[in-house]
Each structure stands twice: as C-alpha cells, then as structure tokens.
Motif scaffolding. Structure first.
Motif, PDB file in Angstrom:
ATOM      1  N   TRP A  85      37.073 -17.829 -33.354  1.00  0.00           N
ATOM      2  CA  TRP A  85      37.445 -19.322 -33.998  1.00  0.00           C
ATOM      3  C   TRP A  85      36.630 -20.185 -33.137  1.00  0.00           C
ATOM      4  N   GLN A  86      36.592 -21.117 -34.058  1.00  0.00           N
ATOM      5  CA  GLN A  86      35.902 -22.537 -33.614  1.00  0.00           C
ATOM      6  C   GLN A  86      36.552 -23.720 -34.493  1.00  0.00           C
ATOM      7  N   THR A  87      37.510 -24.336 -33.458  1.00  0.00           N
ATOM      8  CA  THR A  87      37.645 -25.848 -33.870  1.00  0.00           C
ATOM      9  C   THR A  87      36.591 -26.723 -33.923  1.00  0.00           C
ATOM     10  N   ARG A  88      36.556 -27.520 -35.082  1.00  0.00           N
ATOM     11  CA  ARG A  88      35.489 -28.363 -35.224  1.00  0.00           C
ATOM     12  C   ARG A  88      36.108 -29.939 -35.313  1.00  0.00           C
ATOM     13  N   THR A  89      35.128 -31.091 -35.168  1.00  0.00           N
ATOM     14  CA  THR A  89      35.512 -32.284 -35.525  1.00  0.00           C
ATOM     15  C   THR A  89      35.103 -32.631 -37.026  1.00  0.00           C
ATOM     16  N   PRO A  90      35.998 -33.520 -37.544  1.00  0.00           N
ATOM     17  CA  PRO A  90      35.380 -34.134 -38.916  1.00  0.00           C
ATOM     18  C   PRO A  90      33.950 -33.988 -39.054  1.00  0.00           C
ATOM     19  N   ALA A  91      33.108 -34.745 -38.192  1.00  0.00           N
ATOM     20  CA  ALA A  91      31.767 -34.960 -38.111  1.00  0.00           C
ATOM     21  C   ALA A  91      31.157 -33.809 -37.988  1.00  0.00           C
ATOM     22  N   GLU A  92      31.465 -32.928 -37.408  1.00  0.00           N
ATOM     23  CA  GLU A  92      30.858 -31.441 -37.516  1.00  0.00           C
ATOM     24  C   GLU A  92      30.857 -30.902 -38.649  1.00  0.00           C
ATOM     25  N   ILE A  93      32.030 -30.965 -39.147  1.00  0.00           N
ATOM     26  CA  ILE A  93      32.450 -30.289 -40.648  1.00  0.00           C
ATOM     27  C   ILE A  93      31.449 -30.887 -41.584  1.00  0.00           C
ATOM     28  N   ASP A  94      31.371 -32.384 -41.645  1.00  0.00           N
ATOM     29  CA  ASP A  94      30.707 -33.110 -42.514  1.00  0.00           C
ATOM     30  C   ASP A  94      29.249 -32.486 -42.346  1.00  0.00           C
ATOM     31  N   ALA A  95      28.659 -32.416 -41.130  1.00  0.00           N
ATOM     32  CA  ALA A  95      27.357 -32.110 -40.897  1.00  0.00           C
ATOM     33  C   ALA A  95      27.028 -30.530 -41.653  1.00  0.00           C
ATOM     34  N   LEU A  96      28.120 -29.721 -41.437  1.00  0.00           N
ATOM     35  CA  LEU A  96      27.749 -28.321 -41.948  1.00  0.00           C
ATOM     36  C   LEU A  96      27.853 -28.136 -43.667  1.00  0.00           C
ATOM     37  N   LEU A  97      28.395 -29.219 -44.060  1.00  0.00           N
ATOM     38  CA  LEU A  97      28.532 -29.405 -45.501  1.00  0.00           C
ATOM     39  C   LEU A  97      27.467 -30.255 -45.949  1.00  0.00           C
ATOM     40  N   SER A  98      26.607 -30.794 -45.284  1.00  0.00           N
ATOM     41  CA  SER A  98      25.713 -31.806 -45.657  1.00  0.00           C
ATOM     42  C   SER A  98      24.807 -31.761 -46.649  1.00  0.00           C
ATOM     43  N   ASP A  99      24.628 -30.519 -47.135  1.00  0.00           N
ATOM     44  CA  ASP A  99      23.735 -30.019 -48.332  1.00  0.00           C
ATOM     45  C   ASP A  99      24.516 -30.120 -49.847  1.00  0.00           C
ATOM     46  N   PHE A 100      25.782 -30.371 -49.667  1.00  0.00           N
ATOM     47  CA  PHE A 100      26.654 -30.463 -50.835  1.00  0.00           C
ATOM     48  C   PHE A 100      27.243 -31.974 -51.173  1.00  0.00           C
ATOM     49  N   ASP A 101      27.476 -32.030 -52.323  1.00  0.00           N
ATOM     50  CA  ASP A 101      27.975 -33.422 -52.695  1.00  0.00           C
ATOM     51  C   ASP A 101      29.455 -33.460 -52.952  1.00  0.00           C
ATOM     52  N   PRO A 102      30.251 -34.107 -52.045  1.00  0.00           N
ATOM     53  CA  PRO A 102      31.577 -34.133 -52.057  1.00  0.00           C
ATOM     54  C   PRO A 102      32.258 -34.569 -53.336  1.00  0.00           C
ATOM     55  N   VAL A 103      33.139 -33.971 -53.899  1.00  0.00           N
ATOM     56  CA  VAL A 103      33.960 -34.546 -55.097  1.00  0.00           C
ATOM     57  C   VAL A 103      34.869 -35.566 -54.686  1.00  0.00           C
ATOM     58  N   GLU A 104      35.012 -36.538 -55.213  1.00  0.00           N
ATOM     59  CA  GLU A 104      36.040 -37.693 -54.873  1.00  0.00           C
ATOM     60  C   GLU A 104      37.433 -36.969 -54.446  1.00  0.00           C
ATOM     61  N   PRO A 105      38.117 -37.502 -53.602  1.00  0.00           N
ATOM     62  CA  PRO A 105      37.981 -38.552 -52.790  1.00  0.00           C
ATOM     63  C   PRO A 105      36.956 -38.239 -51.523  1.00  0.00           C
ATOM     64  N   GLY A 106      36.289 -37.147 -51.462  1.00  0.00           N
ATOM     65  CA  GLY A 106      35.396 -36.644 -50.361  1.00  0.00           C
ATOM     66  C   GLY A 106      36.180 -35.768 -49.464  1.00  0.00           C
ATOM     67  N   LEU A 107      35.707 -35.419 -48.205  1.00  0.00           N
ATOM     68  CA  LEU A 107      36.175 -34.606 -47.382  1.00  0.00           C
ATOM     69  C   LEU A 107      36.915 -35.463 -46.481  1.00  0.00           C
ATOM     70  N   CYS A 108      38.284 -34.674 -46.187  1.00  0.00           N
ATOM     71  CA  CYS A 108      39.434 -35.590 -45.816  1.00  0.00           C
ATOM     72  C   CYS A 108      40.552 -34.548 -45.162  1.00  0.00           C
ATOM     73  N   ASN A 109      41.605 -35.176 -44.667  1.00  0.00           N
ATOM     74  CA  ASN A 109      42.865 -34.467 -44.346  1.00  0.00           C
ATOM     75  C   ASN A 109      43.137 -33.880 -45.832  1.00  0.00           C
TER      76      ASN A 109
END
Length: 283
Positions: free
Chosen positions: A216-240
């Motif tokens: 297990w590793q809980t991450r911050t949203p910023a850490e998750i954004d960085a993990l997925l930075s090589d892909f383009d989020p579909v609208e509305p993007g990464l979120c709750n």
C-alpha cells in the motif's frame, strides 16, 4: 476449465486478508472470510470514508467504461487487479454500448480466478487470468491475452483502485507504461487510487494496511498527477472520482452490508481521504 486449471483450497489464503475479498465485501459481496471483515472494520474505524470511496470507485467504473466504449470507440479491455465479480462488471458495461467488446480480467488472488471463470464459462470473448500486475511482461505473454487482445488496435487498460497497491519500490511508471507503450494510437489508460493531502494521515494508513500484509502507498493528488504525466487526461481531467462525468442516473450497487451502514456518507464529513483518478489517452 479443467481440474488442472482450477485453484485448490490450499491456494486460497484464509488467515490473512486479501484486497479483492475485502474490497468485495465493501461492495456488498459475500465471498470473504472473517479475517477480511476484521481488516475492513479496523480500517473504517480509523478511516470511515473508506466505504464511500470504494463504492464511488465502482460507480466510476461504469462511467469510465461507458465513455471508453461509447465515445472513444474502444472494443478491447484489460482490467488489472479486477477483484471479485459483482454487478456491472467491465464486460457487461462495455457490451451495453459495444456488443463486440473483448475483455481480459487479471488478478493475483486465486479465489478471483475461480469465481471469474465460473461466471464466464462459455463466453469466448471474455476471460480471467491469474497474474501479478507488477509483472506486465508475463501478462502480455499469456495465451489468453494473445488470443483476445490485438495491440494493433486501440486498447483500454484499467487500473481501478489498485494504484495504491503499487508502491514506488515496484516502479509503477514501468507497470503503467508496459502495455501502453505497445498499444496502438487511440488507446486509453484508466487509473484510480486512494489520495490524501495530509502526510500524517497518509503515513497512518500506509502503516495500518501494510501491517495487514497488503502492499500500500497512499499518494497526494500531485504525486498521482506526476505518476501519470506521460498521458493526456480526458476531460474533466484527474479529480475526485465523484466529480468525473457524474450521471443523474446509473445502475446501483448492491446494498451496503448491514454492519457497515453506520459508515455510509462518512466521505461527506471527511474530505481528507478520497479516490482520485480519471481516464487518460496515450500520446
């Protein structure tokens, strides 16, 4: 499936919780043991929003697969860490919008293999294989993956509520990229995991879950954004996930287990821990 392929009772751990069985109980499933229920009770005592966010993730599955099949034109799916079958599984949702959809389910838990194969008996366009999502090369080499997935066509790979089971030591970027690097243009990645901005609460959750023997590793949203930075989020993007393309009406989940009803709605009171993610396109 012949007897050689069928998991034996000796393969199924009864003395330690598994994420598939624990997750399934939160969704109203019956295929779990007391050790799984004890684990969930302990987690909810410290993190009561866990019930809601698990169920929110399952509702997100419907919306994400609906988008992938109906709008993105995806006809083949690989569901990593799929968990135990329940209502509105990936193949069922996909075929509501694309009857020719093909699906491979992957999970490390032998009880998932047993239940999944029983559910899918006679379905030649959907299968479940036992595999460790950290070993993507082995999954790609599986005969059932080779039979059902054509990497010259767009594919959707789903890592739903399993990102927290990929600590940094397992090189999650490699895990997420292995199939997507091979996949055709137009392919998509769907990802979600537990997020928290409070380092103290994150550390507590990490310690508690790891203490039960679950990576297990809980991450911050910023850490998750960085993990997925090589892909383009579909609208509305990464979120709750509750904010990802909500629908006025969608198929309901099975009822909450009666002894967990006290935790329903806790996520509205505790916004500090939530399920974060979205759908992303290959560049």
């Amino acid at each position: 499936m012949n007897d050689h392929d069928r998991p034996s009772l000796a393969d199924i751990p009864h003395d330690v919780p598994t994420s598939a069985r624990a997750y399934g109980w939160l969704l109203g499933g019956k295929d779990n043991y007391e050790v799984d229920r004890q684990f969930i009770r302990g987690q909810l005592e410290h993190h009561p929003a866990g019930l809601d966010i698990t169920r929110q993730n399952r509702l997100f599955l419907y919306r994400a697969v609906r988008y992938l099949a109906a709008e993105a034109g995806i006809r083949q799916f690989i569901d990593m860490g799929c968990g135990l079958p329940t209502d509105a599984n990936v193949h069922q949702v996909a075929r509501d919008f694309a009857p020719d959809a093909r699906v491979v389910y992957v999970d490390i838990d032998p009880i998932v293999l047993a239940h999944g194969r029983a559910l899918l008996a006679g379905d030649s366009s959907t299968t479940v294989i036992q595999g460790d999502m950290r070993d993507q090369e082995a999954i790609l080499a599986d005969a059932e993956v080779e039979r059902l997935i054509d990497f010259s066509e767009p594919v959707a790979t789903l890592f739903l509520s399993v990102g927290h089971h990929l600590p940094d030591a397992d090189d999650p970027r490699r895990v997420l990229h292995t199939i997507m690097d091979r996949a055709a243009p137009g392919s998509h990645l769907t990802f979600s995991q537990v997020a928290c901005d409070d380092p103290v609460r994150s550390a507590q959750m990490n310690e508690q879950v790891r203490g039960a023997g679950i990576p297990w590793q809980t991450r911050t949203p910023a850490e998750i954004d960085a993990l997925l930075s090589d892909f383009d989020p579909v609208e509305p993007g990464l979120c709750n996930l509750v904010d990802w393309r909500p629908l006025d009406v969608q198929p309901p989940l099975a009822p909450v287990p009666p002894e967990l009803e006290q935790y329903e709605g806790a996520s509205k009171l505790d916004r500090g821990i939530y399920e974060y993610g979205g759908v992303l396109r290959k560049r």
